[in-house]
Design an enzyme around this catalytic site. Structure first.
Site, PDB file in Angstrom:
ATOM      1  N   ASP A 117      -9.808  -5.304  -3.444  1.00 51.15           N
ATOM      2  CA  ASP A 117      -9.202  -4.283  -2.581  1.00 51.15           C
ATOM      3  C   ASP A 117     -10.036  -3.005  -2.679  1.00 51.15           C
ATOM      4  O   ASP A 117     -10.204  -2.453  -3.771  1.00 51.15           O
ATOM      5  CB  ASP A 117      -7.772  -4.044  -3.085  1.00 51.15           C
ATOM      6  CG  ASP A 117      -6.977  -3.088  -2.233  1.00 51.15           C
ATOM      7  OD1 ASP A 117      -7.582  -2.141  -1.684  1.00 51.15           O
ATOM      8  OD2 ASP A 117      -5.757  -3.266  -2.137  1.00 51.15           O
ATOM      9  N   HIS A 135      -7.250  -5.930   0.864  1.00 47.41           N
ATOM     10  CA  HIS A 135      -6.065  -5.105   1.123  1.00 47.41           C
ATOM     11  C   HIS A 135      -5.312  -5.556   2.379  1.00 47.41           C
ATOM     12  O   HIS A 135      -4.375  -4.920   2.792  1.00 47.41           O
ATOM     13  CB  HIS A 135      -6.549  -3.649   1.314  1.00 47.41           C
ATOM     14  CG  HIS A 135      -5.474  -2.614   1.204  1.00 47.41           C
ATOM     15  ND1 HIS A 135      -4.865  -2.302   0.006  1.00 47.41           N
ATOM     16  CD2 HIS A 135      -4.884  -1.819   2.129  1.00 47.41           C
ATOM     17  CE1 HIS A 135      -3.965  -1.355   0.202  1.00 47.41           C
ATOM     18  NE2 HIS A 135      -3.943  -1.036   1.489  1.00 47.41           N
ATOM     19  N   SER A 194       0.831  -1.194   0.000  1.00 46.65           N
ATOM     20  CA  SER A 194       0.000   0.000   0.000  1.00 46.65           C
ATOM     21  C   SER A 194       0.874   1.256   0.000  1.00 46.65           C
ATOM     22  O   SER A 194       1.720   1.407  -0.874  1.00 46.65           O
ATOM     23  CB  SER A 194      -0.961  -0.068   1.193  1.00 46.65           C
ATOM     24  OG  SER A 194      -2.016   0.812   1.020  1.00 46.65           O
TER      25      SER A 194
END
Ligand SMILES: N[C@@H](CCC(=O)N[C@@H](CSC=O)C(=O)NCC(=O)O)C(=O)O
EC number: 3.1.2.12
Length: 257
Positions: free
Chosen positions: A201, A234, A157
């Site tokens: 995600d 995620h 991320s």
């Protein structure tokens, strides 16, 4: 004339040591000159190596400390098998009491974005310098079993993007902080980049924009393997699922270097 003395090695306070897969998870605190506050980092050292260990830096995402990856990813199994040390820094300065530093989950504390802030109020947010310059020196000064000049970098991320920008900036020394812009200016990349992206995600469509990065890599001729992973989100469950492939990916280049 006397030779100039080397500066003393930065003092490290060991916070914990836990055996795992024959090696050890270690956690340290030290005073960061780049950030002007104490910082913690985690280090996984595989069992006593015959030669110095290459270093693989992991950059975590928003809201993380240095511990999320070490506790949740299970990366140590592959790192031990490949003989690669893992280093996980914290994600921002902490404890500076800058007004508003903790008002939002994606700005300030836990959100250093691996850049050097240019606004005076955020002058301590120099995570680029910390990760690229200070932390490698702290490691080389304190761990003779590490070969910090044989290093690679990955993350998740905010940290996945940070790893790409740090890698791309240190190829061509550009100043921007956007991997998609940076890769367009890199015409000589030969080392392949591996990206896994969960299709479920919740940040994909509006923020992560993996397709834009893929297009930019194609335009620049940069070697990218982007794997869209159906059903994954995620979370660290997604990270743990694919972490072995990423460690193997980095290890093949670290071991051949
Ligand atoms: N609070 C947020 C979600 C926060 C989140 O998902 N953080 C990720 C990194 S996000 C990108 O930089 C993370 O790794 N969290 C730590 C963990 O251990 O899972 C929200 O509610 O949307």
């Amino acid at each position: 004339m006397a030779a100039a003395a080397s500066p003393p090695a930065a003092a490290l306070e060991q916070l914990s040591k836990t055996k795992m897969f024959g090696g050890h998870n270690l956690r340290f605190r030290h005073q960061s000159a780049a950030l002007g506050c104490p910082m913690t980092f985690s280090l996984f050292l595989p069992a006593s190596p015959a030669s110095k260990l290459p270093v693989l830096y992991w950059l975590s995402g928003l809201t993380c400390t240095d511990e999320n990856f070490i506790i949740k990813s299970g990366a140590q199994r592959a790192a031990a098998a490949h003989g690669v040390a893992l280093v996980a820094p914290d994600t921002s300065p902490r404890g500076l009491n800058v007004e508003g530093e903790a008002d939002s989950w994606d700005f300030g504390v836990g959100a250093g974005f691996y850049l050097n802030a240019t606004n005076e109020k955020w002058k301590n947010w120099r995570m680029y310098d910390y990760v690229v310059k200070e932390l490698p020196k702290v490691l080389s000064d304190n761990f003779e079993q590490l070969n910090t000049s044989c290093a690679s970098i990955f993350g998740h991320s905010m940290g996945g993007h940070g790893a790409l920008t740090i890698y791309l900036k240190n190829t061509d020394k550009y100043k921007e902080y956007d991997a998609t812009l940076l890769v367009k200016k890199c015409s000589t990349l030969s080392t392949p980049i591996l990206v896994d992206q969960g299709e479920d995600d919740k940040f994909l469509a509006e923020q992560l924009l993996a397709g834009n990065f893929e297009e930019a890599c194609k335009a620049a001729g940069a070697p990218l393997t982007l794997r869209m992973q159906p059903g994954y989100d995620h979370s660290f469950f997604f990270i743990a699922t694919f972490i072995d492939d990423h460690i193997a990916h980095h290890a093949q280049f670290l071991k051949s270097g």
